[in-house]
Design an enzyme around this catalytic site. Structure first.
Site, mmCIF file in Angstrom:
data_model
loop_
_atom_site.group_PDB
_atom_site.id
_atom_site.type_symbol
_atom_site.label_atom_id
_atom_site.label_comp_id
_atom_site.label_asym_id
_atom_site.label_seq_id
_atom_site.Cartn_x
_atom_site.Cartn_y
_atom_site.Cartn_z
ATOM 1 N N ASP A 145 118.699 36.120 100.706
ATOM 2 C CA ASP A 145 119.007 35.174 99.644
ATOM 3 C C ASP A 145 118.282 35.610 98.380
ATOM 4 O O ASP A 145 117.131 36.013 98.432
ATOM 5 C CB ASP A 145 118.532 33.776 100.059
ATOM 6 C CG ASP A 145 118.952 32.712 99.068
ATOM 7 O OD1 ASP A 145 120.158 32.443 98.991
ATOM 8 O OD2 ASP A 145 118.083 32.159 98.377
ATOM 9 N N ASP A 187 113.266 29.098 100.382
ATOM 10 C CA ASP A 187 113.966 30.385 100.285
ATOM 11 C C ASP A 187 114.347 30.910 101.669
ATOM 12 O O ASP A 187 115.419 31.464 101.876
ATOM 13 C CB ASP A 187 113.098 31.418 99.558
ATOM 14 C CG ASP A 187 112.979 31.120 98.064
ATOM 15 O OD1 ASP A 187 113.975 30.630 97.491
ATOM 16 O OD2 ASP A 187 111.905 31.361 97.495
ATOM 17 N N GLU A 218 123.582 37.060 100.092
ATOM 18 C CA GLU A 218 124.130 35.937 99.339
ATOM 19 C C GLU A 218 125.074 36.533 98.311
ATOM 20 O O GLU A 218 124.712 37.452 97.580
ATOM 21 C CB GLU A 218 122.999 35.189 98.638
ATOM 22 C CG GLU A 218 123.485 34.077 97.751
ATOM 23 C CD GLU A 218 122.434 33.644 96.722
ATOM 24 O OE1 GLU A 218 121.316 34.189 96.739
ATOM 25 O OE2 GLU A 218 122.761 32.780 95.908
#
Ligand SMILES: [Zn+2]
Length: 284
Positions: free
Chosen positions: A59, A236, A143
């Protein structure tokens, strides 16, 4: 020393800055920072699949470059505060120097050199990190980069109003976006067919334990606490875990991690051919 024949310029001699000539079909000649460079296009060999069945989700971080679903964080190096101050100093001096003066050119060259240093650090980091990812995991899920989000104003988006305003603003944001794009690209080169882009909606708001989506679960920039099941996690890492689950982490019929290597063909991995990377070799 080496010799090469360039189109339109005949034979040229150059100084080899590597131990041997790379196995490359094409090259490019550029002039930057007062030096001529000749660069050979080299496509890396694909890294062997580790075969562990492991899937990693990555991510885009807020204060860090990338958060991994295993809890690790990766930071793309940037210029130090001191180096940034040096850039501003040379830019000021260049602005004050007389038009077309040697002083002006010298100051601009110093600015360019510092900026090149940052680019080199970023490239080096991307090479090392992509090699580590390709070597360690069977399937690497990124992502999906939302270009609109990356280029929209720091005010934020409908989904994430005002999120990380400072980090997303200006140059810093652009540099991080470049590092992210290059990391994604180089990982694909080293792990062809093993990289997937996962749509990002709600990855930061969804509970990676139960799937509940609620903006109230995002307690702060760093903390995630599910308002439904009570699961707590670094925000996160939670988002990266959703990315690892694929398709925004939402339940879907596609087989996912742990099916033992049979998952490779199910994804939407890019079938693009590896693009060459340019390796700089100055010559005089
Ligand atoms: Zn939950």
């Amino acid at each position: 020393m080496g010799t090469g024949q360039g189109t339109g310029c005949g034979w040229v001699r150059f100084r080899l800055t590597r131990s041997e000539l790379p196995d490359a079909k094409t090259f490019r000649v550029t002039f930057r920072n007062g030096q001529w460079h000749i660069a050979f296009a080299v496509v890396p060999e694909p890294t062997p699949v580790p075969g562990t069945g492991e899937v990693i989700g990555i991510d885009r971080g807020v204060t860090i470059t990338a958060a991994l679903s295993d809890g690790r964080t990766l930071n793309c190096p940037q210029l130090t505060v001191k180096e940034r101050a040096q850039i501003r100093k040379h830019q000021r001096r260049a602005a004050r120097a007389k038009k077309d003066s040697p002083e002006k050119a010298v100051e601009y060259a110093k600015v360019a050199k510092l900026k090149a240093r940052e680019a080199n650090r970023r490239k080096d980091w991307c090479e090392k990190t992509s090699a580590m990812l390709a070597r360690s995991y069977d399937l690497i899920r990124f992502e999906k980069l939302n270009i609109k989000n990356m280029t929209s104003s720091a005010r934020g988006t409908v989904e994430q109003p005002g999120k990380n305003v400072a980090q997303k603003s200006g140059l810093n944001r652009a540099i991080l976006a470049q590092g992210w794009g290059l990391l994604r690209q180089r990982t694909e080169h080293k792990a062809p067919g093993r990289v997937q882009d996962v749509p990002a909606p709600y990855t930061s708001l969804r509970c990676s334990a139960c799937g509940w989506i609620d903006k109230n679960s995002r307690k702060s920039q760093a903390e995630f606490a599910c308002s439904s099941c009570g699961f707590t996690c670094n925000a996160d890492e939670n988002a990266a875990t959703n990315v690892a689950a694929g398709q925004g982490g939402l339940p879907h019929p596609r087989r996912t991690a742990g099916a033992g290597g049979a998952t490779m063909a199910t994804g939407r991995s890019s079938a693009r051919e590896p693009q060459p990377i340019w390796v700089g070799i100055p010559f005089f």
